[in-house]
Design a protein around this motif. Structure first.
Motif, PDB file in Angstrom:
ATOM      1  N   LEU A 161       0.886  -1.132  -0.164  1.00 58.89           N
ATOM      2  CA  LEU A 161      -0.005   0.107   0.014  1.00 58.89           C
ATOM      3  C   LEU A 161       0.620   1.177  -0.080  1.00 58.89           C
ATOM      4  O   LEU A 161       1.886   1.438   0.766  1.00 58.89           O
ATOM      5  CB  LEU A 161      -1.226  -0.016   1.108  1.00 58.89           C
ATOM      6  N   CYS A 162       0.391   2.196  -0.840  1.00 56.01           N
ATOM      7  CA  CYS A 162       1.308   3.306  -1.174  1.00 56.01           C
ATOM      8  C   CYS A 162       1.295   4.070   0.303  1.00 56.01           C
ATOM      9  O   CYS A 162       0.524   4.160   0.964  1.00 56.01           O
ATOM     10  CB  CYS A 162       0.562   4.176  -2.228  1.00 56.01           C
ATOM     11  N   MET A 163       2.476   4.619   0.485  1.00 55.38           N
ATOM     12  CA  MET A 163       2.874   5.229   1.777  1.00 55.38           C
ATOM     13  C   MET A 163       2.117   6.709   1.942  1.00 55.38           C
ATOM     14  O   MET A 163       1.856   7.259   2.914  1.00 55.38           O
ATOM     15  CB  MET A 163       4.314   5.498   1.962  1.00 55.38           C
ATOM     16  N   HIS A 164       1.555   7.129   0.715  1.00 53.77           N
ATOM     17  CA  HIS A 164       0.638   8.460   0.625  1.00 53.77           C
ATOM     18  C   HIS A 164      -0.573   8.161   1.493  1.00 53.77           C
ATOM     19  O   HIS A 164      -0.946   8.576   2.775  1.00 53.77           O
ATOM     20  CB  HIS A 164       0.626   8.941  -0.557  1.00 53.77           C
ATOM     21  N   ARG A 165      -1.623   7.635   0.687  1.00 53.37           N
ATOM     22  CA  ARG A 165      -2.798   7.234   1.482  1.00 53.37           C
ATOM     23  C   ARG A 165      -3.476   6.016   1.108  1.00 53.37           C
ATOM     24  O   ARG A 165      -4.678   5.543   0.958  1.00 53.37           O
ATOM     25  CB  ARG A 165      -4.013   8.260   0.807  1.00 53.37           C
ATOM     26  N   ARG A 223       5.209   4.007  -9.865  1.00 56.30           N
ATOM     27  CA  ARG A 223       4.456   5.103 -10.057  1.00 56.30           C
ATOM     28  C   ARG A 223       2.890   4.869  -9.216  1.00 56.30           C
ATOM     29  O   ARG A 223       2.295   3.740 -10.033  1.00 56.30           O
ATOM     30  CB  ARG A 223       4.304   5.887 -11.057  1.00 56.30           C
ATOM     31  N   CYS A 224       2.442   5.425  -8.350  1.00 59.40           N
ATOM     32  CA  CYS A 224       1.161   5.047  -7.629  1.00 59.40           C
ATOM     33  C   CYS A 224       0.099   5.765  -8.744  1.00 59.40           C
ATOM     34  O   CYS A 224       0.156   6.806  -9.128  1.00 59.40           O
ATOM     35  CB  CYS A 224       1.026   5.642  -6.444  1.00 59.40           C
ATOM     36  N   LEU A 225      -0.978   4.983  -8.947  1.00 62.93           N
ATOM     37  CA  LEU A 225      -2.084   5.467  -9.863  1.00 62.93           C
ATOM     38  C   LEU A 225      -2.728   6.680  -9.228  1.00 62.93           C
ATOM     39  O   LEU A 225      -3.473   7.381  -9.976  1.00 62.93           O
ATOM     40  CB  LEU A 225      -3.103   4.498 -10.016  1.00 62.93           C
ATOM     41  N   TYR A 226      -2.770   6.611  -7.959  1.00 65.69           N
ATOM     42  CA  TYR A 226      -3.930   7.756  -7.377  1.00 65.69           C
ATOM     43  C   TYR A 226      -3.313   9.171  -7.486  1.00 65.69           C
ATOM     44  O   TYR A 226      -4.143   9.718  -7.804  1.00 65.69           O
ATOM     45  CB  TYR A 226      -3.821   7.333  -5.751  1.00 65.69           C
ATOM     46  N   HIS A 227      -2.051   9.357  -6.961  1.00 69.98           N
ATOM     47  CA  HIS A 227      -1.965  10.719  -7.036  1.00 69.98           C
ATOM     48  C   HIS A 227      -0.397  10.723  -7.710  1.00 69.98           C
ATOM     49  O   HIS A 227       0.443  11.916  -7.633  1.00 69.98           O
ATOM     50  CB  HIS A 227      -1.724  11.692  -5.600  1.00 69.98           C
ATOM     51  N   GLY A 228       0.075   9.781  -8.081  1.00 70.74           N
ATOM     52  CA  GLY A 228       1.301   9.804  -9.045  1.00 70.74           C
ATOM     53  C   GLY A 228       2.780   9.763  -8.274  1.00 70.74           C
ATOM     54  O   GLY A 228       3.777  10.167  -8.882  1.00 70.74           O
TER      55      GLY A 228
HETATM   56  S1  FES Z   1      -2.240   7.063  -2.618  1.00 67.00           S
HETATM   57 FE1  FES Z   1      -0.328   6.888  -3.721  1.00 67.00          FE
HETATM   58  S2  FES Z   1       0.002   8.794  -4.574  1.00 67.00           S
HETATM   59 FE2  FES Z   1      -1.727   8.998  -3.099  1.00 67.00          FE
END
Ligand code: FES
Ligand SMILES: [Fe+2]
Length: 422
Positions: free
Chosen positions: A69-73, A88-93
């Motif tokens: 799981l991406c460390m952002h959200r 690269r994460c799809l959600y916010h890049g």
């Molecule tokens: S959750 Fe991955 S970039 Fe925001």
């Protein structure tokens, strides 16, 4: 039998469980190299010891493993884009390097912010057709253990993965159980079984080809630095000569099974408590093809196995594909070594309770697996070094050979002693 408490102790592998802590002292296969076939190949979601990760091969061909799981959200990076040296994460890049360095955060462009962070990344090695990772405590990271198959020429080796929906220990115990070979694998082990004549299976690649018709092997076991080795001694037609089949148990879940001209190195890697990734690496001194091994194992039948996802798909819904009409010719009504082994392990249920068993002397190696694992758990909990951790395992092997009265079975594989001396 094993009481329910000990059964729980050796079967549960999640974080902060005793077995989970022991397992986290070793490097583990997490996928085959073939599952990440080219640079920037689609990333893979990996389950290991009850936790989720993502593995990917970057533009330069390096493999990395991060928390899923991406460390952002928290979006799954297994859906991400693999491009220009990172994932690269799809959600916010947000974009991550194989080392965990945060390369870009498009929705917060200030580089000072991302420079302070690092995504959870794990040490990875690629060897022998498999990708390996270490997810244990950083200060206890051991040397990467080498195996003989890692030195084989690529065309002399096949590495396969099969995901089976049951606890790892059921599959491990099947692998350390010599007495089932002549029964469950009757058609391959004793091709003349129907008219009670015995001729050995001529297939030099088949690990279930026995050199004896004896269904009641005598087992002898000896502890080694990597776990233990045991021999199954079977009668032969020659006076004063026994057939000796020596198989190692490599803590926490490894084994090597001998075929006449090849070795099968097998790892039963727990994805979680009820799912196992079985890795089978076949190697020898001659070319061997993946199609041949797939067919031998019975995995060429799409009712059983999906080659793309590596999932063993057969279930009770169709009695695991058992064909009862064929049982006058086929002992099991199944076909192939892995199909028979996986079917039996699945038939025990996803999480087998060993407290109701009735064991016999031929089950001694199975009992020793359990004892070895319980001892290793204790050793790890007392800050000791568990068996095999960080050792060079290239000398671990297996054999199926004649043994004259008076000869020592341990002399059949003298390299096992050298590892003990290391
Ligand atoms: S959750 Fe991955 S970039 Fe925001
Ligand atoms: Fe088997």
């Amino acid at each position: 039998m094993l009481n329910s408490k000990d059964n729980e102790t050796i079967c549960r592998v999640g974080p902060a469980t005793p077995m989970g802590e022991l397992m986290r002292r070793y490097w583990h296969p997490v996928c085959t190299s073939a599952q990440l076939p080219v640079p920037d190949a689609p990333p893979l979601r990996v389950r290991l010891l009850g936790e989720s990760y993502v593995v990917f091969r970057d533009t330069e061909g390096r493999v990395g493993m991060l928390d899923e799981l991406c460390m952002h959200r928290g979006a799954s990076l297994a859906l991400g884009r693999v491009e220009e040296g990172g994932l690269r994460c799809l959600y916010h890049g947000w974009k991550f390097h194989v080392t965990g360095t945060v390369m870009e955060t498009p929705n917060h462009a200030d580089p000072k912010y991302r420079e302070r962070m690092k995504a959870p990344a794990y040490p990875v090695r690629e060897a022998g057709g498999l990708v390996w990772a270490y997810v244990g405590p950083k200060d206890l990271q051991p040397e990467f253990s080498q195996y003989a198959f890692m030195e084989a020429q690529p065309e002399h080796r096949v590495a396969l993965r099969i995901n089976v929906n049951c606890n790892y220990l059921q599959l491990v115990e099947g692998g350390e159980d010599s007495s089932h070979v002549g029964v469950l694998h009757t058609n391959m082990a004793r091709p003349g079984w129907k008219d009670d004549s015995f001729e050995p299976n001529p297939d030099v690649v088949n690990p279930a080809a026995l050199l004896s018709n004896d269904l009641e092997p005598t087992l002898k076991i000896e502890e080694t630095a990597f776990g233990f080795q045991y021999v199954a001694l079977r009668k032969t037609n020659e006076a004063g000569v026994k057939n000796a089949r020596v198989v190692p148990f490599i803590v926490p879940y490894g084994r090597i099974i001998p075929a006449p001209a090849f070795l099968f190195t097998v790892f039963e890697v727990p994805e979680d408590d009820t799912q196992t990734a079985t890795y089978i690496v076949v190697h020898g001194k001659a070319p061997v093809s993946e199609d041949k091994i797939i067919e031998l194992l019975g995995l060429d039948d799409t009712r059983y196995y999906d080659r793309k996802s590596c999932v063993y798909t057969s279930t009770w819904a169709d009695n695991f594909g058992q064909n009862r009409q064929r049982m006058s010719e086929s002992w099991t009504g199944l076909r192939g070594v892995e199909v028979e082994d996986a079917t039996i392990a699945l038939s025990q249920g996803p999480f087998y309770d060993r407290s109701k068993e009735h064991l016999v002397p031929a089950d001694q190696a199975v009992v020793r697996v359990r004892r070895t694992l319980l001892n290793a758990i204790k050793l790890a909990a007392e800050n000791g070094t568990p068996p095999g951790v960080g050792l060079d395992l290239r000398g671990v092997s297996a054999c199926d050979a004649p043994l004259k009265d008076g000869e020592l079975w341990q002399d059949l594989l003298p390299t096992h002693r050298d590892i003990a001396a290391a």
